[in-house]
Each structure stands twice: as structure tokens, then as C-alpha cells.
Design an enzyme around this catalytic site. Structure first.
Site, mmCIF file in Angstrom:
data_model
loop_
_atom_site.group_PDB
_atom_site.id
_atom_site.type_symbol
_atom_site.label_atom_id
_atom_site.label_comp_id
_atom_site.label_asym_id
_atom_site.label_seq_id
_atom_site.Cartn_x
_atom_site.Cartn_y
_atom_site.Cartn_z
ATOM 1 N N LYS A 66 -22.179 -12.054 -11.302
ATOM 2 C CA LYS A 66 -20.952 -11.404 -11.794
ATOM 3 C C LYS A 66 -21.311 -10.476 -12.944
ATOM 4 C CE LYS A 66 -16.348 -11.196 -12.118
ATOM 5 N NZ LYS A 66 -16.412 -9.735 -11.908
ATOM 6 N N LYS A 90 -23.516 -15.441 -20.896
ATOM 7 C CA LYS A 90 -22.073 -15.466 -21.169
ATOM 8 C C LYS A 90 -21.350 -16.362 -20.152
ATOM 9 C CE LYS A 90 -20.578 -11.365 -22.252
ATOM 10 N NZ LYS A 90 -20.085 -9.986 -22.120
ATOM 11 N N LYS A 102 -25.407 -6.778 -13.435
ATOM 12 C CA LYS A 102 -24.846 -5.557 -14.044
ATOM 13 C C LYS A 102 -25.247 -4.368 -13.189
ATOM 14 C CE LYS A 102 -22.565 -4.596 -17.889
ATOM 15 N NZ LYS A 102 -21.671 -5.534 -18.589
ATOM 16 N N THR A 186 -10.242 -8.431 -22.943
ATOM 17 C CA THR A 186 -11.422 -8.526 -23.821
ATOM 18 C C THR A 186 -10.981 -8.441 -25.283
ATOM 19 O OG1 THR A 186 -12.725 -7.473 -22.101
ATOM 20 C CG2 THR A 186 -13.748 -7.630 -24.260
ATOM 21 N N ASN A 217 -11.284 0.719 -25.030
ATOM 22 C CA ASN A 217 -10.517 -0.415 -24.502
ATOM 23 C C ASN A 217 -10.607 -1.638 -25.416
ATOM 24 O OD1 ASN A 217 -10.689 -3.102 -22.904
ATOM 25 N ND2 ASN A 217 -9.324 -1.813 -21.701
ATOM 26 N N SER A 346 -11.460 -11.847 -15.376
ATOM 27 C CA SER A 346 -11.979 -11.514 -14.050
ATOM 28 C C SER A 346 -12.112 -12.776 -13.197
ATOM 29 C CB SER A 346 -13.363 -10.875 -14.168
ATOM 30 O OG SER A 346 -13.243 -9.494 -14.345
HETATM 31 P P1 NAD Z 1 -14.954 2.477 -24.264
HETATM 32 O O1 NAD Z 1 -15.796 3.527 -23.650
HETATM 33 O O2 NAD Z 1 -13.541 2.316 -23.804
HETATM 34 O O3 NAD Z 1 -14.899 2.687 -25.873
HETATM 35 C C1 NAD Z 1 -16.008 2.897 -26.695
HETATM 36 C C2 NAD Z 1 -15.509 3.406 -28.051
HETATM 37 O O4 NAD Z 1 -16.599 3.479 -28.956
HETATM 38 C C3 NAD Z 1 -14.887 4.802 -28.030
HETATM 39 O O5 NAD Z 1 -13.759 4.798 -28.896
HETATM 40 C C4 NAD Z 1 -15.964 5.701 -28.666
HETATM 41 O O6 NAD Z 1 -15.436 6.835 -29.338
HETATM 42 C C5 NAD Z 1 -16.541 4.724 -29.651
HETATM 43 N N1 NAD Z 1 -17.886 5.047 -30.121
HETATM 44 C C6 NAD Z 1 -18.969 5.405 -29.412
HETATM 45 N N2 NAD Z 1 -20.012 5.588 -30.240
HETATM 46 C C7 NAD Z 1 -19.557 5.312 -31.500
HETATM 47 C C8 NAD Z 1 -20.132 5.296 -32.777
HETATM 48 N N3 NAD Z 1 -21.422 5.597 -32.963
HETATM 49 N N4 NAD Z 1 -19.365 4.949 -33.848
HETATM 50 C C9 NAD Z 1 -18.072 4.639 -33.678
HETATM 51 N N5 NAD Z 1 -17.474 4.624 -32.484
HETATM 52 C C10 NAD Z 1 -18.201 4.968 -31.429
HETATM 53 O O7 NAD Z 1 -15.772 1.100 -24.103
HETATM 54 P P2 NAD Z 1 -15.218 -0.385 -24.131
HETATM 55 O O8 NAD Z 1 -14.869 -0.795 -22.744
HETATM 56 O O9 NAD Z 1 -14.218 -0.513 -25.225
HETATM 57 O O10 NAD Z 1 -16.563 -1.188 -24.500
HETATM 58 C C11 NAD Z 1 -17.057 -1.255 -25.840
HETATM 59 C C12 NAD Z 1 -18.178 -2.296 -25.894
HETATM 60 O O11 NAD Z 1 -17.681 -3.567 -25.482
HETATM 61 C C13 NAD Z 1 -19.394 -2.040 -24.988
HETATM 62 O O12 NAD Z 1 -20.538 -2.555 -25.634
HETATM 63 C C14 NAD Z 1 -19.096 -2.882 -23.754
HETATM 64 O O13 NAD Z 1 -20.263 -3.243 -23.032
HETATM 65 C C15 NAD Z 1 -18.460 -4.090 -24.416
HETATM 66 N N6 NAD Z 1 -17.616 -4.882 -23.530
HETATM 67 C C16 NAD Z 1 -16.560 -4.321 -22.893
HETATM 68 C C17 NAD Z 1 -15.748 -5.117 -22.098
HETATM 69 C C18 NAD Z 1 -14.520 -4.543 -21.433
HETATM 70 O O14 NAD Z 1 -13.752 -5.337 -20.858
HETATM 71 N N7 NAD Z 1 -14.256 -3.263 -21.514
HETATM 72 C C19 NAD Z 1 -16.040 -6.476 -21.907
HETATM 73 C C20 NAD Z 1 -17.131 -7.023 -22.586
HETATM 74 C C21 NAD Z 1 -17.907 -6.211 -23.399
#
Ligand code: NAD
Length: 413
Positions: A66, A90, A102, A186, A217, A346
């Protein structure tokens, strides 16, 4: 610069050492079981482009693989392996019946038209369809992907399989039997875990100052729910910079501004700082890195003032920097616990899809809380009872314990 894979391997080795596991287990668990590496040709308006893409299946001792699919132009196969390895830990920690995987495409989705994005998504799922399935490997979104992309993928997969294979992909739109909490799961989980650690360390979360890096997100929904839980979000950053107000930001207003201008720094009621990393250094009680990996390093750890770090992003803290922060008595809630709300939602979606029987939003939320609270209590109790160095030590030790037992029973070691 330490790579994400090096960091993750160090984390695994640390867990193996803590639990005194034999070399055979290390040999077994550090190697991904299967890697599919494909090149996908797409005719775009600028001519033919060939996109490099992967699906890494790290380990399936505990159940089907997953893990999400990332669209990111700087992604490497090494990163994808590291992210799959994080998923294995996790899923094990949260007692889910899953292994870790992944997927990724080396692409900047913003550079494609909507038609090209759809074509690429359909071709990618076609290419990896030979190794996925509802009881084999279940993808979901990650950085750069969303529920619309999952909808195209499930449609394409259903054509290949000859039936509606809804349980094979999670985080779909509601109309395709997605989970009503998935959009915010999340971030909700991050806020919920912050509340639990706040109750242990800070005498509650009410009025506590929070700083968040990232307003995608995860960052956005973490901010939304933390505010609902009574915390004061004093700083947020995205790639355009940081906004700060010591009396607390109005999250609904911040969200409106971001939607309208796509720039957080257009928010009026607070200070603007150009540096997107400034959010890491703000004077606050809880720091939430929710953007990208490797942002807390040996070069900047000493600027961090927070008492607690809740890792919403995957792998935001470098291994060596964590050691230094622990010396300063900072509590770090590791990613495999803090951001597991997404994969838990999920999981709930998957079991409902398998049974063609669906729960409402409240029931999904309660089930998610139950799983996360259980994981949090397990980790915190182990940390306290065994006087461990960190919450991460407790979490990886618990994850590996489950994997080791199953590897033994199944006859691998
Ligand atoms: P996303 O693309 O929706 O958002 C990323 C955000 O980070 C954006 O606002 C972007 O502008 C900002 N950003 C990028 N570089 C930056 C920097 N140097 N300084 C400040 N802000 C910066 O991504 P997401 O889905 O929110 O995921 C964020 C993190 O969480 C990732 O590491 C992802 O692997 C992890 N994650 C996401 C989920 C999920 O359900 N979306 C689940 C588990 C983990």
C-alpha cells in the site's frame, strides 16, 4: 546532503539495533521485494515526451502493498524506495494489514495540459497494472496527485480488468466510493496527534502556539483542525514565503487568499517574511513541517525554538539533526505516526469498497481516531516505560517488532 534513502536506512538500522535483531533480518528488510521501472511516451503539444516512472514494492509480509503515487519532477528511484520503506513502517505501526509501496512519475504536473495529464495517468496505471490489484498492491495519491487522477486511474484499470475494480485504488472521489473524510484525513490526523501530545507535554493544546511549514493538502487541513481544537496558529509558509501573527492567523481567511491569489503572502493581517523556511524558526510550542523532506538539518536545527515537532511531511528531519534536537529536549513525533491519518482513511475506504457497504463521515472519523489513539498510546507508553531516547525509537521498534515476528512465522528467518 544526506539522501532520503540514507536517512531511512539509518532509521531502520537504529530500530534493528534497539531490538537486537540478527543480521539476516536486516538483510531481508532493507531490500525492496520488487521494483518496476517504466518509460512512458506521451505525445504532448510540444512534441513527444518520455516520462520516467516507477512502482516500488518494498515489503508485503503483513498484507498487500500500500502506498501513494507522486508526480514530482525531482523525484528519483532512490527517493521512491525510501518512501516505500517508510510506508512499510507506517502500516506496521498502525496495525494495518498492509505492506509498503510507493509509485512516482518524474513530471511537473503543472506543465501539462489537463488532457496530457489524463493521458499520462492512464498510461502509468496501464504500465503498472501487471503488479497491482485489490489484494496485491493498492495505490493512492501523494504529492502532486489528487482524487481526479485516481478517478482516471480506476477507470482505466476497470477497463483492463473487465469489472469495476474500486477497491484497487483509494482516495477516489465520493461518487466512486471514496471516503468522505479522505480530503482532510492526513491533516485531521496531524491535528489529532498534536492534541494528544499536547495533553501529555503541554497541559493541553488550547491557546498553544503552532507554526506550520507548507499550505498544501496536509498543511491546510492541519491548520484548520488545530484551530478548531483551540490552538493558535501563529505562522504558516508556502513556497512564496511565511506569514506571521503572534495573536494567531485567521485560517479561513488565509485559505480564501491562497485560493484567490495562489500566494499565501497576500494575507494582510500579519507580518510577511520572504523566507519559506522562516516558519521553522518561529517562537512557538508546536512546529509542524508539512511541505517536503529534509528541511530540518544540521545547518538549521539550532534556530528551532519549538518544544514539540510533529512531522506531517515524510522524512522532514535528518537523522543527525534529530540527535541534536533530542539533546535540547525537543519531542519529535515521527512521520510514521503523525501523518498516518491518510493511509488509515485509505484502509477504511478499502474495507468498505471490498464489502460494498459504506459508513458516514462521523463513523469514518471515529474509526480513524480509534486507530491513531491506539498507536499514539502504544508509542508514548513504550517511550516512557523503557526510558527511550525518542518517540521515533519507540515507533520504529514497535513497527519492526511486528514485521520481525511475521517474517519468522512465515519462515524467512
Ligand atoms: P502539496 O503538494 O499539497 O503541498 C505542499 C506544500 O508545501 C505547498 O503549499 C508548497 O507551496 C509547500 N512548499 C514546498 N516547498 C516549500 C518550502 N521549501 N517551504 C515552505 N513550503 C513549501 O503536498 P501534501 O499532499 O500536502 O504533502 C505534504 C507532505 O506530506 C509530503 O511530504 C507528503 O509526502 C506528506 N504526506 C502527504 C499525505 C497526503 O495525504 N497528502 C499523507 C502522508 C504524508
Amino acid at each position: 546532503m544526506v539522501s532520503m534513502l540514507e536517512n531511512v536506512i539509518k532509521t531502520y538500522r537504529r530500530g534493528i539495533e534497539l531490538n537486537n535483531y540478527p543480521k539476516d533480518f536486516e538483510e531481508l528488510i532493507l531490500k525492496p521485494q520488487r521494483i518496476l521501472h517504466v518509460n512512458i511516451p506521451i505525445k504532448t503539444s510540444k512534441g513527444l515526451k518520455v516520462f520516467e516512472a516507477y512502482r516500488v514494492q518494498h515489503n508485503n509480509f503483513l498484507g498487500p502493498y500500500k502506498g501513494g503515487i507522486r508526480y514530482y519532477e525531482n523525484v528519483t528511484l532512490e527517493d521512491d524506495i525510501a518512501l516505500a520503506m517508510i510506508m512499510t513502517l507506517k502500516n506496521s505501526l498502525n496495525n494495518l494489514p498492509y505492506g509498503g509501496a510507493k509509485g512516482a512519475i518524474k513530471v511537473n504536473p503543472k506543465e501539462l495540459s489537463i488532457e496530457e495529464l489524463e493521458k499520462l495517468s492512464r498510461e502509468y496505471i496501464r504500465a503498472i497494472s501487471i503488479i497491482i490489484g485489490k489484494e496485491i498492491d493498492i495505490p493512492a495519491p501523494d504529492l502532486g496527485t489528487n482524487s481526479q487522477i485516481m478517478a482516471w486511474m480506476i477507470d482505466e484499470l476497470s477497463k483492463i480488468e473487465g469489472f469495476n475494480s474500486f477497491a484497487t485504488i483509494t482516495s477516489k472521489p465520493l461518487e466512486l466510493f471514496g471516503n468522505p473524510i479522505r480530503e482532510y484525513a492526513t491533516g485531521y490526523g496531524v491535528a489529532f496527534i498534536s492534541k494528544l501530545i499536547g495533553e501529555k507535554i503541554l497541559d493541553g493544546i488550547e491557546n498553544k502556539r503552532v507554526s506550520i511549514q507548507g499550505f498544501g493538502n496536509v498543511g491546510k487541513w492541519s491548520a484548520y483542525w488545530l484551530e478548531k481544537f483551540g490552538a493558535k496558529v501563529v505562522a504558516i509558509s508556502d513556497s512564496s514565503g511565511t506569514i506571521y501573527n503572534e495573536n494567531g492567523l485567521d485560517i479561513e481567511e488565509v485559505e480564501k487568499i491562497k485560493m484567490k491569489t495562489n500566494k499565501l503572502t497576500e494575507y494582510k493581517d500579519g507580518k510577511k517574511i520572504e523566507d519559506p523556511n522562516y516558519s521553522l524558526y518561529v517562537d512557538c510550542d508546536i512546529l509542524i513541517p508539512a511541505a517536503i523532506e529534509n528541511v530540518i538539518t544540521l545547518n538549521n536545527f539550532n534556530k528551532i525554538k519549538a518544544k514539540i515537532i510533529v512531522e506531517a511531511a515524510n522524512n522532514p528531519t535528518q537523522y543527525e539533526a534529530e540527535k541534536e534536537l533530542l539533546n535540547k529536549d525537543v519531542y519529535i513525533v515521527p512521520d510514521i505516526l503523525a501523518n498516518s491519518g491518510g493511509v488509515i482513511a485509505s484502509y477504511l475506504e478499502w474495507i468498505q469498497n471490498l464489502n460494498w457497504y459504506f459508513w458516514d463521515e462521523e463513523k469514518n472519523k471515529k474509526e480513524l481516531e480509534k486507530i491513531m489513539k491506539n498507536s499514539f498510546e502504544k508509542v508514548f507508553n513504550k517511550f516512557e516505560k523503557e526510558n527511550l531516547r525518542s518517540l521515533r525509537d519507540a515507533a520504529i521498534s514497535l513497527s519492526l517488532e511486528r514485521l520481525y515476528k511475521v517474517a519468522k512465522i512465515r519462515g524467512y528467518i
